[in-house]
Design a protein around this motif. Sequence first.
Motif, PDB file in Angstrom:
ATOM      1  N   HIS A 137     131.590  65.438  11.074  1.00 17.72           N
ATOM      2  CA  HIS A 137     130.132  65.231  10.825  1.00 17.72           C
ATOM      3  C   HIS A 137     129.378  64.448  11.899  1.00 17.72           C
ATOM      4  O   HIS A 137     128.480  63.619  11.788  1.00 17.72           O
ATOM      5  CB  HIS A 137     129.939  64.467   9.702  1.00 17.72           C
ATOM      6  CG  HIS A 137     130.424  65.437   8.388  1.00 17.72           C
ATOM      7  ND1 HIS A 137     129.915  66.181   7.831  1.00 17.72           N
ATOM      8  CD2 HIS A 137     131.429  65.117   7.547  1.00 17.72           C
ATOM      9  CE1 HIS A 137     130.529  66.998   6.861  1.00 17.72           C
ATOM     10  NE2 HIS A 137     131.448  66.022   6.664  1.00 17.72           N
ATOM     11  N   GLU A 153     125.660  65.149  13.102  1.00 16.91           N
ATOM     12  CA  GLU A 153     124.907  64.764  11.846  1.00 16.91           C
ATOM     13  C   GLU A 153     124.846  63.121  11.940  1.00 16.91           C
ATOM     14  O   GLU A 153     123.606  62.622  11.797  1.00 16.91           O
ATOM     15  CB  GLU A 153     125.482  65.317  10.679  1.00 16.91           C
ATOM     16  CG  GLU A 153     124.531  64.572   9.455  1.00 16.91           C
ATOM     17  CD  GLU A 153     125.139  64.858   7.976  1.00 16.91           C
ATOM     18  OE1 GLU A 153     125.102  64.348   6.963  1.00 16.91           O
ATOM     19  OE2 GLU A 153     125.987  65.932   7.793  1.00 16.91           O
ATOM     20  N   ASN A 154     125.898  62.417  12.218  1.00 19.22           N
ATOM     21  CA  ASN A 154     125.821  60.844  12.170  1.00 19.22           C
ATOM     22  C   ASN A 154     125.098  60.674  13.360  1.00 19.22           C
ATOM     23  O   ASN A 154     124.458  59.428  13.328  1.00 19.22           O
ATOM     24  CB  ASN A 154     127.133  60.385  12.011  1.00 19.22           C
ATOM     25  CG  ASN A 154     127.753  60.716  10.628  1.00 19.22           C
ATOM     26  OD1 ASN A 154     127.255  60.905   9.523  1.00 19.22           O
ATOM     27  ND2 ASN A 154     129.244  60.908  10.748  1.00 19.22           N
ATOM     28  N   TYR A 209     116.126  64.326   5.407  1.00 17.68           N
ATOM     29  CA  TYR A 209     117.783  64.367   5.347  1.00 17.68           C
ATOM     30  C   TYR A 209     118.252  64.634   3.798  1.00 17.68           C
ATOM     31  O   TYR A 209     119.344  65.361   3.787  1.00 17.68           O
ATOM     32  CB  TYR A 209     118.100  62.869   5.641  1.00 17.68           C
ATOM     33  CG  TYR A 209     119.619  62.676   5.766  1.00 17.68           C
ATOM     34  CD1 TYR A 209     120.434  63.395   6.515  1.00 17.68           C
ATOM     35  CD2 TYR A 209     120.416  61.816   4.916  1.00 17.68           C
ATOM     36  CE1 TYR A 209     121.878  63.460   6.730  1.00 17.68           C
ATOM     37  CE2 TYR A 209     121.819  61.478   5.013  1.00 17.68           C
ATOM     38  CZ  TYR A 209     122.354  62.416   5.865  1.00 17.68           C
ATOM     39  OH  TYR A 209     123.709  62.340   6.086  1.00 17.68           O
ATOM     40  N   VAL A 252     120.810  67.618   2.969  1.00 20.19           N
ATOM     41  CA  VAL A 252     121.853  67.740   2.366  1.00 20.19           C
ATOM     42  C   VAL A 252     121.935  68.501   1.053  1.00 20.19           C
ATOM     43  O   VAL A 252     122.912  68.996   0.688  1.00 20.19           O
ATOM     44  CB  VAL A 252     122.219  65.887   1.706  1.00 20.19           C
ATOM     45  CG1 VAL A 252     123.308  66.096   0.963  1.00 20.19           C
ATOM     46  CG2 VAL A 252     122.272  65.241   3.160  1.00 20.19           C
ATOM     47  N   VAL A 262     128.777  66.898  -1.251  1.00 18.05           N
ATOM     48  CA  VAL A 262     128.168  65.342  -0.655  1.00 18.05           C
ATOM     49  C   VAL A 262     129.108  64.518  -0.337  1.00 18.05           C
ATOM     50  O   VAL A 262     129.697  63.816  -1.028  1.00 18.05           O
ATOM     51  CB  VAL A 262     127.033  64.925  -1.740  1.00 18.05           C
ATOM     52  CG1 VAL A 262     126.298  63.727  -1.125  1.00 18.05           C
ATOM     53  CG2 VAL A 262     126.154  66.047  -2.035  1.00 18.05           C
ATOM     54  N   HIS A 274     129.564  59.445   3.560  1.00 24.04           N
ATOM     55  CA  HIS A 274     128.584  58.766   4.464  1.00 24.04           C
ATOM     56  C   HIS A 274     126.979  59.245   4.196  1.00 24.04           C
ATOM     57  O   HIS A 274     126.120  58.561   4.674  1.00 24.04           O
ATOM     58  CB  HIS A 274     128.918  59.488   5.906  1.00 24.04           C
ATOM     59  CG  HIS A 274     128.622  60.804   6.130  1.00 24.04           C
ATOM     60  ND1 HIS A 274     129.492  61.847   5.532  1.00 24.04           N
ATOM     61  CD2 HIS A 274     127.706  61.878   6.457  1.00 24.04           C
ATOM     62  CE1 HIS A 274     129.099  63.249   5.830  1.00 24.04           C
ATOM     63  NE2 HIS A 274     127.767  63.047   6.380  1.00 24.04           N
ATOM     64  N   VAL A 275     126.603  60.155   3.547  1.00 20.66           N
ATOM     65  CA  VAL A 275     125.367  60.577   3.155  1.00 20.66           C
ATOM     66  C   VAL A 275     124.672  59.288   2.667  1.00 20.66           C
ATOM     67  O   VAL A 275     123.478  58.790   2.791  1.00 20.66           O
ATOM     68  CB  VAL A 275     125.056  61.699   2.201  1.00 20.66           C
ATOM     69  CG1 VAL A 275     123.755  61.875   1.709  1.00 20.66           C
ATOM     70  CG2 VAL A 275     125.691  63.078   2.930  1.00 20.66           C
ATOM     71  N   TYR A 276     125.339  58.552   1.586  1.00 19.28           N
ATOM     72  CA  TYR A 276     124.947  57.543   0.736  1.00 19.28           C
ATOM     73  C   TYR A 276     124.803  56.271   1.595  1.00 19.28           C
ATOM     74  O   TYR A 276     123.629  55.443   1.546  1.00 19.28           O
ATOM     75  CB  TYR A 276     125.989  57.088  -0.294  1.00 19.28           C
ATOM     76  CG  TYR A 276     126.220  58.289  -1.446  1.00 19.28           C
ATOM     77  CD1 TYR A 276     125.151  58.859  -2.310  1.00 19.28           C
ATOM     78  CD2 TYR A 276     127.318  59.233  -1.318  1.00 19.28           C
ATOM     79  CE1 TYR A 276     125.003  59.843  -3.100  1.00 19.28           C
ATOM     80  CE2 TYR A 276     127.569  60.170  -2.198  1.00 19.28           C
ATOM     81  CZ  TYR A 276     126.544  60.498  -3.188  1.00 19.28           C
ATOM     82  OH  TYR A 276     126.568  61.657  -3.980  1.00 19.28           O
ATOM     83  N   TRP A 301     123.935  56.338   4.801  1.00 24.72           N
ATOM     84  CA  TRP A 301     122.603  56.432   5.825  1.00 24.72           C
ATOM     85  C   TRP A 301     121.468  56.343   4.622  1.00 24.72           C
ATOM     86  O   TRP A 301     120.278  55.832   5.059  1.00 24.72           O
ATOM     87  CB  TRP A 301     122.550  57.934   6.161  1.00 24.72           C
ATOM     88  CG  TRP A 301     123.431  58.261   7.501  1.00 24.72           C
ATOM     89  CD1 TRP A 301     124.628  59.126   7.363  1.00 24.72           C
ATOM     90  CD2 TRP A 301     123.781  57.388   8.254  1.00 24.72           C
ATOM     91  NE1 TRP A 301     125.353  59.045   8.490  1.00 24.72           N
ATOM     92  CE2 TRP A 301     124.899  57.839   9.048  1.00 24.72           C
ATOM     93  CE3 TRP A 301     123.302  56.088   8.913  1.00 24.72           C
ATOM     94  CZ2 TRP A 301     125.513  57.397  10.400  1.00 24.72           C
ATOM     95  CZ3 TRP A 301     123.890  55.815  10.124  1.00 24.72           C
ATOM     96  CH2 TRP A 301     125.040  56.193  10.812  1.00 24.72           C
TER      97      TRP A 301
END
Length: 279
Positions: A31, A34-35, A68, A72, A83, A86-88, A90
Motif C-alpha cells: 500500500h 496510497e500511504n 479517502y 476505501v 479494509v 492503516h486506513v483507520y 489515516w
Amino acid sequence: MEAKKLDIWVIVIAILMYGVVNLFILLPKEHYFENMIMLSLIFAIGIMSYFSGMVISLGLAAVVIFFYGSYVMYGNVILGNAVESHVYYWMVLLPTVAIITSNIGGQVRGLQAENTKMKQEYADYVTVDASTGLDNVKVFYGVLNQHMGLSRRFDLPLSLMLVNIMYFDDIKGIVGSDRMKDILKTIGGHLVEFTRTEDCSYMLEDGRTFALLLFTNKEGAMIVKERIKENIKQLNVDNSAKAVTIKLELKIGISEYLDREQDVIGFRKSAEKDMEYDV
C-alpha cells in the motif's frame, strides 16, 4: 503563559510527526503509493492549517477524509478489498494534525499580535530620542505649553528656536545611517552646551530638526543662533569609506512669544516660517 502553551503544542506536533513518519515506514509495502499520498496530504493540511483557523483546517481534513473514505468504500464494496488497519490510522491522524497545527498557528499569531501591541505601547510612552538622547516631540509640546503659560503669567520673555540640518538626505546618503546618528548626537550635545540650564532642547518628529526653548527675547536668541552657526561651521563630516568631506550647514528659525492668543502649534509654525528666510 502563551509562550509555554506554544512550546507544549510544538513538542506535541514534533512527537506526532515522528510517529507518523515511523508508521509510514512500518506499513505494508503493497500500500506504499496510497500511504505516500496520505502522508503528503497530512503534511499539506498541516501547513495550510498553520496559516488558517480551526474551522478551515477541520474543513480541509473533512474533505480529504470524505474522498479517502469514498475510495476505501469503493474498494471494499465494489472490488471486495478488505479494509486494512492503516486506513483507520489515516482517518485519525488527519484531523489530529489539522487541530494541532491550527492551534500552533493561532498561538504564534496571538504572540505576534501581542508583540506588535507592546511595541506600539512602548513607542507611545518613549519620550527620549534614540539618536541624540534629547527629549522628543511628545515632551516638547507639553513643556512648550507650560513655558507659554509661565511667560503669560509672569511676563517672561520666551523664544522658540528651530534648528534644521540642510541637505540632510544627501549627507545621510553619503555617510550612512549610523554615522548620521553620531552627527545628530554631536549637534544635540553642542546645542545643550550653548544654552543655559533653564533652557530646553528637543528633537522633533522628523528626526532632523532640533527645537530650543529659550527664556530670552528674539535679540538674545539671535546671539545664541550666531554662536551655534559659528561653532557648527567648524565641524567637518569625513566619511572614511569615501573621499568626501562635508561641512554642515544649519537653517535656524526664531519666534518670540508675543501673541498671547497663540497656541503651541501656531508658535511652532511662526518659527518654521522664520526658518524659510534664513539663508
